[in-house]
Write an enzyme that holds these catalytic residues in place. Structure first.
Site, short mmCIF file in Angstrom:
data_model
loop_
_atom_site.label_atom_id
_atom_site.label_comp_id
_atom_site.label_asym_id
_atom_site.label_seq_id
_atom_site.Cartn_x
_atom_site.Cartn_y
_atom_site.Cartn_z
CG ASP A 278 -1.71 1.26 1.45
OD1 ASP A 278 -1.99 1.87 0.54
OD2 ASP A 278 -2.29 1.48 2.63
CD GLU B 276 -4.11 7.12 0.49
OE1 GLU B 276 -5.41 6.86 0.94
OE2 GLU B 276 -3.03 6.64 1.41
#
Length: 347
Positions: free
Chosen positions: A183, A217
């Site tokens: 991720d 993010e």
């Protein structure tokens, strides 16, 4: 495509990039994409934007993946010379207990260490198994001869220095990829591989498409700026969450229907689902209850776009993660099918 993507995953996961300290990996990705012949620009936040001209530039697409990862900062230097941490990103201390790490000083020097519970030794602490894993009890044991605060400071370590976690990336013969920071380096690798394919196969996209590599993010505002008014569709490529009541697995592409911000655009989601059906791409529709993406951040920032979120299924997210080559391949196929398809008509 997937085998090349695996090579990019191995390469990218081994470049430290905790949120707030991503300049090294951004510089490297900029060099990689520029070498393919693309013009690439960096915004003030340190994100990268590649605009690929399509047959139609009046309506455009925006595709993003993020290169920043979980990490930590030095919170304080303890009297015994060890370090307390402050976490960067949404994870728990138990997810990094026993992990090797690197401290990145502001002077550019690095030191290795291990993240441990202070009461680790069962021969000394009867609460070794029950002590809460929190900021008070967790510490970094530095691999240097330092026994007090002054000796640690003499190394050049200060409050605010970044801490990255060793990725321990492995690819098994059975097709699994195990690593920290899948991720979202899986998605970044997928986009790089697709940009390579566009050049190699001389593909002309139907719509001008902006590929955005975001670097904030994990703290909630990676890809919510620099969106052209011509952009109609915003596709975030991130990870699919696996767990109880989740449909996502490690062998399909996950299409998010709703996360903590609310539902994603229904008609765009249906277009993605139909593309999977038409192209025999294994997929799962899913809800991510404790999740936010660059696409949802863009919506909160007021972007007038249709937003969607897809990604490879990642097991043990925000810990030592794993996915399978099958999930990467399915995600690649959906991205390609989508970017070569006609934009849906809402009329």
């Amino acid at each position: 495509m997937a085998n090349q993507t695996i090579e990019w995953i191995k390469y990218l996961t081994n470049i430290p990039s905790p949120t707030g300290n991503t300049s090294k990996i951004v510089k490297e990705i900029k060099k990689i994409i520029s070498a393919l012949g693309y013009e690439i620009r960096e915004n003030n936040k340190g994100s990268l934007i590649v605009t690929v001209d399509g047959a139609d530039s009046r309506k455009q697409r925006f595709v993003t993946a993020h290169v920043d990862t979980l990490g930590a900062m030095v919170r304080i230097i303890k009297p015994d010379g060890r370090l307390k941490m402050d976490l960067i990103g949404g994870f728990r201390y138990n997810a990094i207990e026993g992990e090797y790490c690197t401290i990145h000083t502001s002077k550019g020097k690095t030191y290795t260490g291990t993240i441990l519970l202070h009461q680790t030794s069962v021969h000394v602490y009867k609460e070794a198994g029950t002590a809460e894993r929190n900021q008070e009890n967790m510490e970094i044991r530095i691999d240097e001869k330092t026994q007090n605060k002054e000796e640690t400071m003499q190394l050049g370590i200060e409050v605010g220095d970044f801490v990255s976690f060793d990725p321990r990336t492995e690819v098994t013969e059975s097709g699994f990829i195990k690593s920290r920071h899948l991720d979202d380096k899986v998605s970044v690798a997928i986009l790089i591989t697709f940009l390579e394919k566009i050049k190699r196969d001389k593909i002309k996209l139907p719509y001008t498409t902006q590929f955005f590599i975001s670097n904030n993010e994990e703290i909630g505002y990676g890809g919510n700026s620099n969106i052209s008014e011509k952009v109609v569709d915003y596709l975030a490529v991130d990870m699919g969450a696996i767990g109880d009541d989740q449909q996502t697995d490690e062998y399909s592409v996950s299409i998010c229907v709703k996360d903590s911000s609310g539902p994603y655009h229904y008609l765009l989601r249906k277009q993605l689902t139909n593309l999977c059906i038409e192209n025999s791409i294994p997929y799962r529709l899913d809800i991510y209850p404790f999740y936010g993406s660059d696409a949802s951040a863009a919506m909160k920032a007021g972007a007038d776009v249709r937003h969607a979120l897809i990604g490879a299924g990642i097991d043990a997210s925000h810990a030592y993660e794993r996915t399978h080559l099958s999930s990467i391949e399915a995600t690649e196929k959906l991205i390609e099918s989508y970017l070569l398809s006609s934009m849906m008509d809402e009329s």
